[in-house]
Design a protein around this motif. Structure first.
Motif, PDB file in Angstrom:
ATOM      1  N   ASN A  82       8.679   1.495   7.783  1.00 22.47           N
ATOM      2  CA  ASN A  82       8.167   2.724   8.392  1.00 22.47           C
ATOM      3  C   ASN A  82       8.081   2.556   9.902  1.00 22.47           C
ATOM      4  O   ASN A  82       7.576   1.533  10.390  1.00 22.47           O
ATOM      5  CB  ASN A  82       6.779   3.046   7.826  1.00 22.47           C
ATOM      6  N   THR A 136       0.918   2.732  10.035  1.00 25.43           N
ATOM      7  CA  THR A 136       1.157   2.758   8.597  1.00 25.43           C
ATOM      8  C   THR A 136       0.475   1.598   7.886  1.00 25.43           C
ATOM      9  O   THR A 136      -0.100   1.762   6.809  1.00 25.43           O
ATOM     10  CB  THR A 136       2.667   2.717   8.310  1.00 25.43           C
ATOM     11  N   ARG A 191      -2.290   1.921   4.928  1.00 26.70           N
ATOM     12  CA  ARG A 191      -2.117   1.362   3.581  1.00 26.70           C
ATOM     13  C   ARG A 191      -3.197   0.352   3.231  1.00 26.70           C
ATOM     14  O   ARG A 191      -3.517   0.162   2.059  1.00 26.70           O
ATOM     15  CB  ARG A 191      -0.744   0.689   3.477  1.00 26.70           C
ATOM     16  N   GLY A 204       0.848   8.148   5.871  1.00 28.86           N
ATOM     17  CA  GLY A 204       1.207   6.798   5.464  1.00 28.86           C
ATOM     18  C   GLY A 204       2.404   6.701   4.552  1.00 28.86           C
ATOM     19  O   GLY A 204       2.833   5.605   4.196  1.00 28.86           O
ATOM     20  N   GLY A 216       5.549   7.801   5.229  1.00 28.57           N
ATOM     21  CA  GLY A 216       6.803   7.594   5.939  1.00 28.57           C
ATOM     22  C   GLY A 216       7.854   8.581   5.501  1.00 28.57           C
ATOM     23  O   GLY A 216       7.591   9.782   5.370  1.00 28.57           O
TER      24      GLY A 216
END
Length: 475
Positions: free
Chosen positions: A53, A59, A63, A451, A453
């Motif tokens: 990503n 990101t 996550r 998150g 992508g």
């Protein structure tokens, strides 16, 4: 690596480290920081193999620690890379270019004209294909590294007093002459190496390329910085390196070698110092553009900022956004009369480096949280031990950096200037968190895509992305 601006760090960062901190342990500080960042990279690249990503830091935090923290982290990254690092480097380019052209071409123009010339070139190069841009950056990077190594070898061959000294590589020397300030200064020189993951979506084999590029960058940059800083201390003398760095600044690396090499080598080196700054500006433009693209693609920022070129596939919307910000920032410096070197190059790049340091600290914690979940398995070393060690080390550097903030910025501690500068990060982080919470309430479908992508496109069209599972169970 181009963003890390090796020759700029060796000529300006290392000498500033000697001068500002008064520590003669700067060469060893670069080695220590390289080891710490190498440990950080273990967990970082483990994430990059599982998450491809362009958002990278943003990101990974999402996550690991949840969407609000991820968007808050994105706000910090946007502030650090664009308005701070890149604008500061543009100011530095303008000052160095004005001095260079006055000396070598008898052409005298204000710093901001040269800054705008670099700005215009970066505006054009920022929207071309990444492989073509890579050629430009590679040529400039290799040239500056070669010159830095040549100058360092010459300095080692001509030690002060005719005696080769390793005093500045002694651990006791670093501990007794300012460990905290030395590490805080050294870590700023590595800012940019972590940008490898930002380009993962454009790599042919991101799961291998990102890891390889990250570790090569840490080892090569760390070795170069340590060797060149040590070489300067050898040629100047360990007992004189602080005084000469204070008096001569970025010219020291050239002055120490000038008696032993042809004048053209020094001129080329000074030009490559200029090209080093330009390459760093260009690299940060592209990093910033891809973070903006990642946020716009997921709906966190307006969709128009996520536009890509039809032929180049470059993130045109994000690049143009940063171009506009940089244009306005230079005007602000001109109108207010701020010093482009002290308030621009020095303050903004130091502040930007602190922001990236904070981001790496948070990412280390996010890596542990990510791999703690049963469905995100990794080895104990890469998924838990290495990121925990990195978090502890980076957090310690954060603490000493904040504690030494007045000295790092060169301001009176009683003035409070250091707190006003550092205060930008808590403010933008809170803005990011609040923005995410507003999206959760007002636009839950957009919040669910944070998150994801490239998969956020699917979530946007078919509403197939569920908040509880789409991003690995993040909140």
């Amino acid at each position: 690596m181009a963003a890390a601006a090796p020759l700029t760090v060796v000529a300006g960062g290392a000498t500033a480290g000697f001068a500002v901190t008064g520590s003669t342990g700067i060469p060893l500080a670069y080695v220590v920081v390289a080891v710490v960042l190498g440990v950080f990279a273990v967990g970082y690249v483990a994430m990059s193999r599982r998450i491809v990503n362009a958002g990278a830091f943003y990101t990974y935090i999402t996550r690991g620690l949840g969407r609000p923290a991820g968007v808050g982290g994105a706000a910090v990254a946007l502030a650090a890379y664009g308005p701070l690092m890149q604008v500061g480097l543009l100011c530095g380019f303008g000052v160095v270019a004005a001095d260079f052209m006055t000396t070598h071409a008898s052409l005298t123009m204000p710093w901001w004209i040269w800054a705008y010339i670099a700005w215009a070139a970066v505006a054009v190069l920022g929207v071309i294909r990444i492989d073509l841009l890579g050629v430009v950056l590679s040529v400039l990077l290799v040239a500056e590294i070669v010159v830095a190594v040549v100058l360092a070898v010459v300095q080692v061959e001509h030690p002060a007093g005719g005696r080769l000294s390793v005093t500045t590589l002694s651990p006791s020397n670093l501990l007794t002459t300012g460990l905290g300030a030395g590490l805080a200064t050294a870590i700023a020189g590595f800012v940019g190496f972590e940008g490898t993951a930002v380009f993962s979506e454009e790599a042919k084999d991101p799961r291998r390329t990102v890891a390889r590029a990250t570790f090569i960058a840490v080892v090569l940059i760390g070795g170069l910085y340590a060797f060149c800083a040590w070489a300067m201390s050898v040629a100047a003398g360990p007992d004189q390196i602080v005084a000469r760095s204070t008096a001569e600044g970025s010219a020291l690396i050239f002055n120490l070698a000038a008696p032993y090499v042809p004048a053209v080598v020094i001129t080329v080196g000074q030009f490559l110092l200029l090209s080093s700054l330009f390459a760093a500006v260009l690299a940060f433009q592209n990093t910033q553009a891809r973070i903006v693209f990642a946020l716009a693609r997921e709906g966190v920022l307006p969709a128009v900022l996520g536009r890509v070129g039809k032929r180049s596939k470059a993130p045109v919307g994000g690049s143009i956004t940063q171009t506009v910000i940089a244009f306005a920032a230079i005007i602000a410096f001109v109108l207010t009369g701020w010093d482009p070197f002290v308030n621009g190059f020095f303050w903004l790049t130091v502040l930007g480096g602190i922001g990236v340091l904070a981001m790496m600290t948070i990412v280390s914690l996010a890596v542990v949280a990510f791999f703690t979940r049963r469905d995100n398995q990794a080895g104990v070393w890469e998924g838990r031990l290495a990121p925990l060690l990195a978090f502890a080390a980076l957090a310690a550097v954060c603490v000493v950096t904040v504690d030494n903030a007045a000295a790092l910025f060169g301001v009176d501690p009683a003035s409070g200037t250091q707190w006003r500068l550092l205060g930008v990060y808590p403010v933008v982080f809170i803005i990011g968190v609040v923005g995410a919470l507003i999206l959760r309430s007002a636009k839950p479908e957009v919040y669910a895509r944070i998150g994801l992508g490239a998969h956020s496109i699917v979530g946007a069209v078919g509403h197939t992305a569920e908040p509880s599972t789409a991003a690995g169970g993040v909140r």
